[in-house]
Structures are given as structure tokens and as C-alpha cells.
Design an enzyme around this catalytic site. Sequence first.
Site, short mmCIF file in Angstrom:
data_model
loop_
_atom_site.label_atom_id
_atom_site.label_comp_id
_atom_site.label_asym_id
_atom_site.label_seq_id
_atom_site.Cartn_x
_atom_site.Cartn_y
_atom_site.Cartn_z
CG HIS A 62 -13.90 -15.13 15.88
ND1 HIS A 62 -13.27 -14.45 16.88
CD2 HIS A 62 -14.76 -14.24 15.34
CE1 HIS A 62 -13.72 -13.21 16.95
NE2 HIS A 62 -14.63 -13.05 16.00
NE ARG A 66 -20.01 -8.65 8.64
CZ ARG A 66 -19.47 -8.35 9.80
NH1 ARG A 66 -20.05 -8.73 10.93
NH2 ARG A 66 -18.35 -7.66 9.87
CG ASN A 96 -21.67 -9.94 14.88
OD1 ASN A 96 -21.39 -11.03 14.40
ND2 ASN A 96 -20.96 -8.87 14.63
CG HIS A 188 -15.29 -8.83 21.85
ND1 HIS A 188 -15.20 -8.47 20.53
CD2 HIS A 188 -14.80 -7.78 22.55
CE1 HIS A 188 -14.66 -7.26 20.44
NE2 HIS A 188 -14.42 -6.82 21.65
CG ASP A 320 -12.53 -10.65 14.50
OD1 ASP A 320 -13.76 -10.79 14.42
OD2 ASP A 320 -11.98 -9.61 14.91
ZN LIG Z 1 -15.33 -11.12 15.65
#
Ligand SMILES: [Zn+2]
Length: 460
Positions: A62, A66, A96, A188, A320
Site C-alpha cells: 500500500h 503519485r 488514486n 479504505h 500508506d
Molecule cells: Zn493510502
Amino acid sequence: MSQHDLAIVGGILGSATGSAPADLAISGERIAEIVAPGTPLDAARTIDATGRHVLPGAIDVHSHHREPGFTHKEDITSAMRAAAAGGVTTSFAMPNVQPPPNTVERLDEMIALYEAKSIIDWNINAAGTVPEEIPGLATRGIAALKVFMVVDTGRDYPHMPGIGVHDHGKLLEIFETIRPTGLPLMVHPHDQGLMAHIEAGFWARGERDALAYAKAYAAYDGLIWDTAVAVLLRLQKATGTPLHLLHTQSIGVIEQLRSAKAAGQHVTAELNPWALMLGNDWPTIERLGSYALSYYVPEKNTEPLWAALTDGTIDLISTDHAPHTREEKEPGWTDGWKAHTGTPSTQFYVPLFLDAAVRGRISLERVIDLVATAPARAFGLRDKGRLDVGCDADIALVDLDAELEIRDDIVLSKIGWTPYAGRRVHGVVETTLVRGRVVYENGSVVGEPGWGRQAKPATD
Ligand SMILES: [Zn+2]
């Protein structure tokens, strides 16, 4: 010609079940021999690991690299350089990015980027938000799909379109569609309806800074986390789809995990470093504001989280890793909701947890399992996460006696800062190898973009 390419001698070989002195030899990309200390090994190069621990490289399932879309704060190569310096040998990307990998075409484009740019092994957690794309995504060697359980507002980062699903019917459809692929679904947990009401209360009282933001997410002992996880565990039970829970941080979630596991449900859970090393310390949040926030994890959760890590309720540690620029964090001093959420950690989480082992907070064996062996097991990476003959030679050579001073000026991530700056921890990563090739040594990243390969789950 030598029989082997590389020998690592004189060190203590670490594993999830115990550590003992042993020498090892690497041929090509794999571990070829493990022998008693001092046994002659015929190798072209020898690394003297006297006084060092030879550990399986960390597998981070995880991380936010970017790219594409947000390369002003990180890119694939910069993230992987930071990871290599931290003893990480495989890193999974979160979806993301822009455009998010929620279609086969977009995923293929992202895979091509990683093939060209990564210096360590990698995979991509595709966005499982478009049910009709899921069967195709599953054919691309991915190890998991990911859904962010938030209302898709169509607004920009971090809630950009394409990665969020909150509607429970749609979530059920996604669970059902993933089931035949055999892949796990990472989620999430979130409840935007509850959050909207909680936030409105803070705003009505004029509380809007980073501290208010911190308290809002932690409101009612983690209400938004607990209720979301209850829904997810029930969807898992209904469909049988393996579920991987992100961001474990509340006592309520720990208790739900315990009973789900006792009932035989196929669920794994991760802990992120900020939950025990950063966001669980209110004075640090007051000092650093948004720079300390991923999330505030009230101090009363600390002991239960360590217990859950130790007893296996929490399966693994992943970072994360969420780099943001100072410009993106600064607005938090006046408006916590305007600052981007998340904290960077890929370069320092292994030393932080090794330090916890040195201090006796948790066993070294358990740390090895949490950062390397368990992630490999949970995501089907059969030849990774442990140092056995035949496995990939993914290795972190660490000195547990040496102290690392964490400072902004040693950060390899593009953003150039770390919320852990100023800490001194035991556990210096000296050398990192990915499939037999040295990618980091003597303080320098020597790995080349393109060496990293997709770490695909075993399919048989
Ligand atoms: Zn994350």
C-alpha cells in the site's frame, strides 16, 4: 567461473520463525544455497555481513507513488529510490492517480510506466470501481483491487472520480464480480454520511484547523471506521471475496476482526506506521499539524493495536506512504480540511519497527513477518517475503546496533520532508538487493530504472 554470483557471509539470517547465523549464496536472481557459518562458498563477490542481520526485503502492499498525474510530489522512480533505501524490495501502487487504473487500457498504460521506471519490484492495485472492467483487470498480473469507500463527488484530489464507491449495492456488486477472479479486494473503510454530520458540528463551532480535522476523524471512538468495517465484513461473508482492510486503527475494528477471523472469514488487515508511530501522539499533532496527519489515532488505541499486531489479529504492516508537498500541507494550520491527508513513510518504516523490536516492544521475528513474510503470503507472492533456497534474493542487510538519525536532508522522496525528522532509531539499512542485484548500498541508491519487475501472484 564461480559457481555463484554473490555470497553473503557472517550475518544472522532472519525469518518470521527465528533468527540464526548462516551464510547464503545467490545465483542469478535467486537464493541458491544456505549453509552453516564458515562453510566455503564459491562466489564471484562476497559481502561480509558480520554483526549484521540478513532479512527478507520488505513488501509494501500500500503505497502512493503519485504517477501518473501528481508527479510534482512523487514519481515512480523517486518513490522506489526512497523505498530501496528503506529496505523495501517490492512496493504496490495505490490507484488514486490521474487517470486512475480502473480500466484495462489505463492499467496497461500504468504497467508500461512501471516497467520503464521502477528500480524495485512492484505491482499495481487496480481500482475495482467499474464492475465490467474487473474480469479484464484481473488478467494483468495484479495482486489485488482497491476501492476507496467514499462518495464519488467528482472533485479533485484526494477524492478524484474513479476510485470511490460508497453505495452499498454497488459495493456488493463489486464484491460479487471480484469473487470469481480469486483476488482480494482492498478497501479504505469510510462513511461519508456520518462524516458529513460530524464535520458540520465542528464547523458550526468554528473549529476548522488541523486539530479539529484530527478530532473529527476520531470522533465517537472511531465511529466512521467501525461502522464501515461492519458493512465490509458482512459483504465479505455474503460473497466469500477475500477482503483486505486498510488503515486499522480503532478498538472497534480490532474486535470485529477477531470475531470475523474466529468465524473463519477470509479477511486480512494492515496497520500503517502512523497509527503507532505518529498519529497516536497528541503533542506531535499539535506541533506538526497537518504534517502529522494521516489520521489521529487516540492514545487509548495504542496498547490494543500493539497487542493485535503481536497476536496476529492484524496481519501485516504496509506504509500508506502518502507524500504531499509543504504547500499542500501548510493550509492545515487554518483549515485542516484544505490540507492534503496522508504522511510519507516508505524510507523509514522498516527502521522504525526494527527499533521497536530492539526496544523489546515486539519480537524481531514478528516484525519480519509483518513487513515481509505475511504480505507475500496474503497476496500470493510465493517466492518472496522469506529467505529460503529457491526464493527471490530480495534482501535487506541491516545493522540493529547502529543508530539512524532521521532528518529531512536524507529524505529521497521528492517532497524533501518527513514527519519523523528528529528521531533516532536503531536499525540502519546498509544494503538492499532485489532479485540478487544490489539496488542500495553505502548510503547510495545504485539500482537502475527498469530493473523492477511486476511481482505477480502465483496462479496455480
Ligand atoms: Zn493510502
